[in-house]
Write a protein that holds these residues in place. Structure first.
Motif, short mmCIF file in Angstrom:
data_model
loop_
_atom_site.label_atom_id
_atom_site.label_comp_id
_atom_site.label_asym_id
_atom_site.label_seq_id
_atom_site.Cartn_x
_atom_site.Cartn_y
_atom_site.Cartn_z
N ARG A 118 0.84 -1.20 0.00
CA ARG A 118 0.00 0.00 0.00
C ARG A 118 0.88 1.25 0.00
O ARG A 118 0.60 2.23 -0.69
CB ARG A 118 -0.92 0.00 1.21
N LEU A 119 1.97 1.20 0.75
CA LEU A 119 2.91 2.32 0.80
C LEU A 119 3.57 2.53 -0.57
O LEU A 119 3.75 3.67 -1.00
CB LEU A 119 3.96 2.04 1.88
N MET A 144 4.71 10.31 -6.69
CA MET A 144 5.71 10.59 -7.72
C MET A 144 5.06 10.98 -9.05
O MET A 144 5.68 11.64 -9.87
CB MET A 144 6.63 9.38 -7.95
N GLN A 145 3.81 10.57 -9.24
CA GLN A 145 3.09 10.95 -10.46
C GLN A 145 2.40 12.31 -10.30
O GLN A 145 1.69 12.76 -11.19
CB GLN A 145 2.05 9.88 -10.81
N GLY A 146 2.63 12.95 -9.15
CA GLY A 146 2.10 14.29 -8.93
C GLY A 146 0.73 14.33 -8.27
O GLY A 146 0.16 15.40 -8.10
N LYS A 177 12.08 8.09 -12.11
CA LYS A 177 12.60 6.71 -12.11
C LYS A 177 13.68 6.53 -11.06
O LYS A 177 13.82 5.46 -10.48
CB LYS A 177 13.12 6.33 -13.49
N CYS A 178 14.45 7.57 -10.81
CA CYS A 178 15.49 7.51 -9.77
C CYS A 178 14.84 7.29 -8.40
O CYS A 178 15.29 6.45 -7.62
CB CYS A 178 16.30 8.79 -9.74
N ALA A 179 13.82 8.05 -8.13
CA ALA A 179 13.16 7.99 -6.82
C ALA A 179 12.39 6.70 -6.62
O ALA A 179 12.26 6.22 -5.50
CB ALA A 179 12.23 9.19 -6.65
N THR A 180 11.87 6.12 -7.70
CA THR A 180 11.00 4.95 -7.56
C THR A 180 11.73 3.62 -7.70
O THR A 180 11.14 2.56 -7.46
CB THR A 180 9.85 5.00 -8.59
N PHE A 213 3.38 5.96 -2.64
CA PHE A 213 4.60 6.62 -3.10
C PHE A 213 4.56 6.82 -4.61
O PHE A 213 4.89 7.89 -5.11
CB PHE A 213 5.84 5.82 -2.69
N SER A 214 4.14 5.79 -5.32
CA SER A 214 4.06 5.88 -6.79
C SER A 214 3.10 6.99 -7.21
O SER A 214 3.40 7.78 -8.11
CB SER A 214 3.60 4.54 -7.34
#
Length: 145
Positions: free
Chosen positions: A87-88, A96-98, A125-128, A92-93
């Motif tokens: 779920r986290l 990252m998609q705003g 992509k770096c963060a995910t 987070f995803s």
């Protein structure tokens, strides 16, 4: 100090002093991923017992965002049930998609510092990367049990 400056400091702190960097010796799930567009590489290991992530560590090389995100992720998921960790990953995803997500839903406030990455599509992509490794590993652990 602006919020962006504070977030940069949090990211640099996790990059310069990563939490949970290393290997887990016993009973682990290991996922190795890389981002060929920038060269980031990450290896995430988890020890999952009875559906709970007891330990999480990482090794890798890459940019400050990639490694700071891995550090934050391993801190956040330790002690979570696998379904909570998944779920986290979803939260987070979406961040990252705003999308607007409630920062209070993250067990580690430092993760909020990464929300500014959404303004830079090439860095998402770096963060995910570590989070995708977590997702893959968590799903593998469910299949094994």
């Amino acid at each position: 100090m602006s919020l962006d400056d504070l977030y940069r400091r949090v990211i640099m702190d996790h990059y310069q002093k990563p939490r949970n960097r290393g290997r887990i010796e016993d009973g682990t799930v290991t996922v190795d991923l890389n981002n060929p567009t920038c060269g980031d590489k990450i290896s995430v290991q988890m020890r999952v017992e009875e559906g709970k992530i007891e330990e999480a560590k990482f090794l890798g090389e890459g940019c400050s965002i990639s490694l700071a995100s891995a550090s934050m992720m391993t801190e956040a998921v330790k002690g979570l049930e696998v379904d909570e960790a998944l779920r986290l990953v979803d939260l987070f995803s979406r961040m990252m998609q705003g999308e607007d997500v409630d920062p209070d839903e993250f067990p580690l406030e430092d993760i909020e510092a990464l929300q500014g990455v959404a303004k830079f599509p090439a860095r998402i992509k770096c963060a995910t990367l570590a989070w995708k490794a977590l997702e893959k590993g968590a799903k593998e652990s469910v299949q094994k049990s």
